[in-house]
Design a protein around this motif. Structure first.
Motif, PDB file in Angstrom:
ATOM      1  N   VAL A  89       0.845  -1.199   0.000  1.00  0.00           N
ATOM      2  CA  VAL A  89       0.000   0.000   0.000  1.00  0.00           C
ATOM      3  C   VAL A  89       0.876   1.242   0.000  1.00  0.00           C
ATOM      4  N   VAL A  90       0.442   2.258  -0.730  1.00  0.00           N
ATOM      5  CA  VAL A  90       1.011   3.601  -0.633  1.00  0.00           C
ATOM      6  C   VAL A  90      -0.062   4.531  -0.089  1.00  0.00           C
ATOM      7  N   THR A  91       0.246   5.275   0.962  1.00  0.00           N
ATOM      8  CA  THR A  91      -0.675   6.287   1.472  1.00  0.00           C
ATOM      9  C   THR A  91      -0.241   7.661   0.970  1.00  0.00           C
ATOM     10  N   VAL A  92      -1.222   8.487   0.658  1.00  0.00           N
ATOM     11  CA  VAL A  92      -0.972   9.820   0.105  1.00  0.00           C
ATOM     12  C   VAL A  92      -1.790  10.833   0.894  1.00  0.00           C
ATOM     13  N   SER A  93      -1.177  11.933   1.259  1.00  0.00           N
ATOM     14  CA  SER A  93      -1.907  12.993   1.946  1.00  0.00           C
ATOM     15  C   SER A  93      -3.085  13.473   1.108  1.00  0.00           C
ATOM     16  N   SER A  94      -4.247  13.552   1.718  1.00  0.00           N
ATOM     17  CA  SER A  94      -5.413  14.083   1.007  1.00  0.00           C
ATOM     18  C   SER A  94      -5.232  15.564   0.690  1.00  0.00           C
ATOM     19  N   LEU A  95      -4.476  16.282   1.503  1.00  0.00           N
ATOM     20  CA  LEU A  95      -4.177  17.684   1.198  1.00  0.00           C
ATOM     21  C   LEU A  95      -3.254  17.795  -0.014  1.00  0.00           C
ATOM     22  N   GLU A  96      -2.349  16.828  -0.177  1.00  0.00           N
ATOM     23  CA  GLU A  96      -1.483  16.827  -1.360  1.00  0.00           C
ATOM     24  C   GLU A  96      -2.289  16.525  -2.622  1.00  0.00           C
ATOM     25  N   ALA A  97      -3.180  15.524  -2.533  1.00  0.00           N
ATOM     26  CA  ALA A  97      -4.042  15.220  -3.675  1.00  0.00           C
ATOM     27  C   ALA A  97      -4.896  16.424  -4.042  1.00  0.00           C
ATOM     28  N   LEU A  98      -5.424  17.115  -3.034  1.00  0.00           N
ATOM     29  CA  LEU A  98      -6.229  18.308  -3.287  1.00  0.00           C
ATOM     30  C   LEU A  98      -5.407  19.396  -3.958  1.00  0.00           C
ATOM     31  N   ALA A  99      -4.176  19.590  -3.516  1.00  0.00           N
ATOM     32  CA  ALA A  99      -3.328  20.640  -4.091  1.00  0.00           C
ATOM     33  C   ALA A  99      -3.086  20.424  -5.574  1.00  0.00           C
ATOM     34  N   LEU A 100      -3.088  19.178  -6.017  1.00  0.00           N
ATOM     35  CA  LEU A 100      -2.872  18.884  -7.438  1.00  0.00           C
ATOM     36  C   LEU A 100      -4.072  19.263  -8.297  1.00  0.00           C
ATOM     37  N   TYR A 121      -8.301  22.096   7.799  1.00  0.00           N
ATOM     38  CA  TYR A 121      -7.082  21.338   7.533  1.00  0.00           C
ATOM     39  C   TYR A 121      -6.379  22.064   6.396  1.00  0.00           C
ATOM     40  N   VAL A 122      -5.094  22.314   6.553  1.00  0.00           N
ATOM     41  CA  VAL A 122      -4.436  23.209   5.605  1.00  0.00           C
ATOM     42  C   VAL A 122      -2.969  22.850   5.418  1.00  0.00           C
ATOM     43  N   ALA A 123      -2.470  23.112   4.213  1.00  0.00           N
ATOM     44  CA  ALA A 123      -1.040  22.962   3.911  1.00  0.00           C
ATOM     45  C   ALA A 123      -0.721  23.821   2.698  1.00  0.00           C
ATOM     46  N   ALA A 124       0.535  24.246   2.595  1.00  0.00           N
ATOM     47  CA  ALA A 124       1.001  25.066   1.471  1.00  0.00           C
ATOM     48  C   ALA A 124       2.056  24.292   0.692  1.00  0.00           C
ATOM     49  N   TRP A 125       2.058  24.509  -0.635  1.00  0.00           N
ATOM     50  CA  TRP A 125       2.891  23.719  -1.534  1.00  0.00           C
ATOM     51  C   TRP A 125       3.476  24.592  -2.637  1.00  0.00           C
ATOM     52  N   ARG A 126       4.545  24.094  -3.269  1.00  0.00           N
ATOM     53  CA  ARG A 126       5.027  24.699  -4.507  1.00  0.00           C
ATOM     54  C   ARG A 126       5.101  23.601  -5.568  1.00  0.00           C
ATOM     55  N   ARG A 127       4.901  23.992  -6.819  1.00  0.00           N
ATOM     56  CA  ARG A 127       4.947  23.021  -7.910  1.00  0.00           C
ATOM     57  C   ARG A 127       6.353  22.973  -8.487  1.00  0.00           C
ATOM     58  N   GLU A 128       6.835  21.755  -8.717  1.00  0.00           N
ATOM     59  CA  GLU A 128       8.167  21.549  -9.268  1.00  0.00           C
ATOM     60  C   GLU A 128       8.099  21.445 -10.793  1.00  0.00           C
ATOM     61  N   ASP A 129       9.263  21.488 -11.424  1.00  0.00           N
ATOM     62  CA  ASP A 129       9.317  21.468 -12.896  1.00  0.00           C
ATOM     63  C   ASP A 129       8.719  20.195 -13.486  1.00  0.00           C
ATOM     64  N   GLY A 131       6.095  18.707 -12.461  1.00  0.00           N
ATOM     65  CA  GLY A 131       4.665  18.650 -12.198  1.00  0.00           C
ATOM     66  C   GLY A 131       4.302  18.197 -10.809  1.00  0.00           C
ATOM     67  N   SER A 132       5.249  17.639 -10.074  1.00  0.00           N
ATOM     68  CA  SER A 132       4.986  17.236  -8.695  1.00  0.00           C
ATOM     69  C   SER A 132       4.939  18.476  -7.804  1.00  0.00           C
ATOM     70  N   ILE A 133       4.512  18.291  -6.570  1.00  0.00           N
ATOM     71  CA  ILE A 133       4.470  19.408  -5.636  1.00  0.00           C
ATOM     72  C   ILE A 133       5.254  19.061  -4.379  1.00  0.00           C
ATOM     73  N   THR A 134       5.772  20.097  -3.729  1.00  0.00           N
ATOM     74  CA  THR A 134       6.575  19.951  -2.522  1.00  0.00           C
ATOM     75  C   THR A 134       5.951  20.764  -1.405  1.00  0.00           C
TER      76      THR A 134
END
Length: 229
Positions: A89-100, A121-129, A131-134
């Motif tokens: 299994v891979v778990t993924v943050s729902s906030l990360e999925a939302l940010a995409l 529930y909140v988080a801030a991200w930047r998009r990488e070259d 297409g992924s986010i950090t």
């Protein structure tokens, strides 16, 4: 690689199937109906692709934060399917999925889910070259009025927290708001997008190690707190 992705942490119930280079999905805004929808969605996707469950190499799931019942349901289903199939299994943050869900440009991204009880529930991200986010700020539960964010010239805001707290969030965000959409939810296709990289990088775990993330333990206000609200 063939794997299913499940996301049930908010009002949206969604399942995606990665089948080689193809991604197909089912998604429905269906509060309180996730338990009846998610497995039929998965079976429909497998039938469409001509695959059996035994052809799956893994399961991915949105681990939260979000609605407690939705997060528990998604993670429990992922664990159960993975154990039955003997796959990781891979778990993924729902906030990360939302940010995409945000537009793809150089703007910072604020993913914000209405957590009820006056919180988000909140988080801030930047998009990488690529297409992924950090993550550029920690995932957390907070009030909109107390929110502190990193500096950014421009922001994209996605999620139901914007629909509920737009006026307050406008005061808390420094920099221009390039776009804002309060009708966006985490989707399984984005859980799959993140999970595909993690499967390739060997970051999948045994089913029993796939755990939910709630960010808070409290699910309801006391009567006294309701009177103060």
């Amino acid at each position: 690689m063939n794997f299913l992705a499940i996301e049930t942490s908010t009002e949206a119930c969604s399942v995606a199937l990665v089948h080689g280079d193809e991604v197909i999905e089912r998604s429905e805004i269906a509060p309180r109906r996730h338990a009846e929808l998610v497995l039929p969605m998965a079976d429909a996707l497998l039938a469409e692709a001509g695959l059996s469950r035994e052809a799956l190499h893994g399961i991915a799931v949105g681990r939260g934060p979000g609605a407690f019942t939705g997060v528990r349901l998604g993670v429990s289903l992922a664990q159960g399917m993975a154990m039955a199939l003997d796959v990781p299994v891979v778990t993924v943050s729902s906030l990360e999925a939302l940010a995409l869900e945000a537009p793809e440009d150089d703007g910072a991204i604020l993913s914000v889910i209405d957590a009820r009880m006056g919180e988000i529930y909140v988080a801030a991200w930047r998009r990488e070259d690529d297409g992924s986010i950090t993550l550029i700020d920690r995932e957390r539960v907070d009030t909109a009025a107390a929110l502190e964010l990193p500096d950014a010239a421009a922001w994209h805001v996605v999620g139901t927290g914007w629909a509920t707290y737009e006026a307050i969030l406008r005061q808390r965000i420094r920099g221009s708001i390039r776009s804002a959409d309060g009708a966006r939810f985490p989707q399984a296709r984005h859980v799959a997008e993140v999970a595909a990289r993690r499967f390739r990088d060997g970051l999948a775990v045994a089913p029993e190690l796939a755990l939910p993330v709630y960010l808070r333990d409290k699910v309801a206000l006391t009567l006294v707190e309701q009177g103060r609200a």
